[in-house]
Enzyme design. Structure first.
Site, short mmCIF file in Angstrom:
data_model
loop_
_atom_site.label_atom_id
_atom_site.label_comp_id
_atom_site.label_asym_id
_atom_site.label_seq_id
_atom_site.Cartn_x
_atom_site.Cartn_y
_atom_site.Cartn_z
N GLU A 1 0.82 -1.21 0.00
CA GLU A 1 0.00 0.00 0.00
C GLU A 1 0.86 1.26 0.00
O GLU A 1 0.52 2.26 -0.64
CB GLU A 1 -0.94 -0.02 1.21
CG GLU A 1 -1.98 -1.13 1.14
CD GLU A 1 -3.05 -0.99 2.21
OE1 GLU A 1 -4.11 -0.39 1.91
OE2 GLU A 1 -2.83 -1.47 3.34
N GLU B 1 -3.83 -9.75 3.28
CA GLU B 1 -4.64 -9.45 4.47
C GLU B 1 -5.78 -10.44 4.68
O GLU B 1 -6.06 -10.84 5.83
CB GLU B 1 -5.19 -8.03 4.37
CG GLU B 1 -4.20 -6.92 4.76
CD GLU B 1 -3.30 -6.51 3.61
OE1 GLU B 1 -2.63 -5.47 3.74
OE2 GLU B 1 -3.25 -7.21 2.57
#
Length: 281
Positions: A128, A148
């Site tokens: 990210e 995730e």
């Protein structure tokens, strides 16, 4: 450049000035694969906020110490917060953290270019962070994953919308829904968020060469251009983005600065321009 005085920071990051106008920020928890801690986030924020406001620094490079770029969040610490009932505070802290993961993944304040020099694996929040950098150079052995979902959490710090815009819905889903790990080659050729893949020993030198190329240009024009790119992601049409850019502080400075005069004059005189530090906004 050695006269520059950044704010104080812990040993979880390193700060250096390897060439004129360039800040090098190194994540420095190699034994933990540079997993981000609250201390590291605070350090990065303090240094990048200072970088934003230091006229003599025009480009930042972010890299990792050791064999990884960044393993994402410190899941051990996250597990402790979750076990103690910290879910709601985690959600609110993400909303309140306008700069995002590691104070980079949603950073919008800076109009100075940030280069990611990906020396090794990047996972979760590490990816990210990379997705909000302007240029990305990666080593041949770098790996990228947004895993995730495999841990019951979600990539909520800006990675999902950015990856979807860059790679398209289906390829973004391949990383996000499968939690799939991809190679540097695929990140460049299929997913489109790596600019260049180089041998391990050439990652930082490539990033520094790009920084030098950027800094051969007018810093006023470069920073105005980055503001336009940022505004393009926040406006619904080309016309709205153009108008917003023309009204920005960076655009107004670029049109009235000494550097625009110097650039045009140097063109007429057939010489290299000599740029000055931009005025503070």
């Amino acid at each position: 450049m050695t006269t520059l005085q950044p704010p104080s920071y812990s040993n979880e990051i390193k700060v250096a000035f390897p060439q004129e106008h360039v800040l090098l920020l190194t994540l420095n928890r190699p034994k933990s694969l540079n997993a981000i801690t609250p201390t590291m986030t605070a350090d990065i924020k303090a240094v990048l906020d200072w970088f934003d406001n230091e006229p003599s620094l025009w480009v930042a490079i972010i890299t990792g110490e050791g064999r990884a770029f960044c393993a994402g969040a410190d899941l051990v610490a996250w597990n402790k917060r979750q076990a103690s009932g910290g879910a709601e505070s985690d959600q609110q802290s993400i909303i309140d953290s306008v700069d995002g993961f590691a104070s980079v993944s949603r950073r919008y304040s800076t109009c100075k270019p940030i280069i990611a020099a990906v020396n090794g694996g990047a996972y979760g929040g590490g990816v990210e962070t990379i997705l909000n950098c302007d240029l990305v150079v990666a080593s041949e052995n770098a790996k990228f994953a947004l895993p995730e979902v495999k841990r019951g959490v979600v990539a909520v710090q800006g990675g999902m919308p950015r990856l979807s815009r860059t790679a398209g819905h289906q390829l973004a889903s391949e990383m996000l829904l499968l939690g799939k790990t991809i190679t540097a080659k695929d990140a460049a050729k299929r997913f489109g968020f790596v600019n260049k893949v180089v041998p391990q020993g050439e990652v930082l030198s490539t990033a520094l060469a790009w920084a030098a190329e950027i800094n051969a240009n007018s810093p006023d024009a470069v920073q105005s251009t980055k503001r336009a790119l940022l505004l393009a992601t926040r406006n619904g049409s080309i016309e709205e983005a153009v108008i917003a850019h023309m009204g920005s502080k960076e655009s107004k400075r670029a049109f009235t600065s000494e550097n625009i005069q110097e650039g045009l004059k140097a063109f007429i005189e057939k010489r290299k321009p000599s740029w000055k530090n931009p005025a503070k906004l």
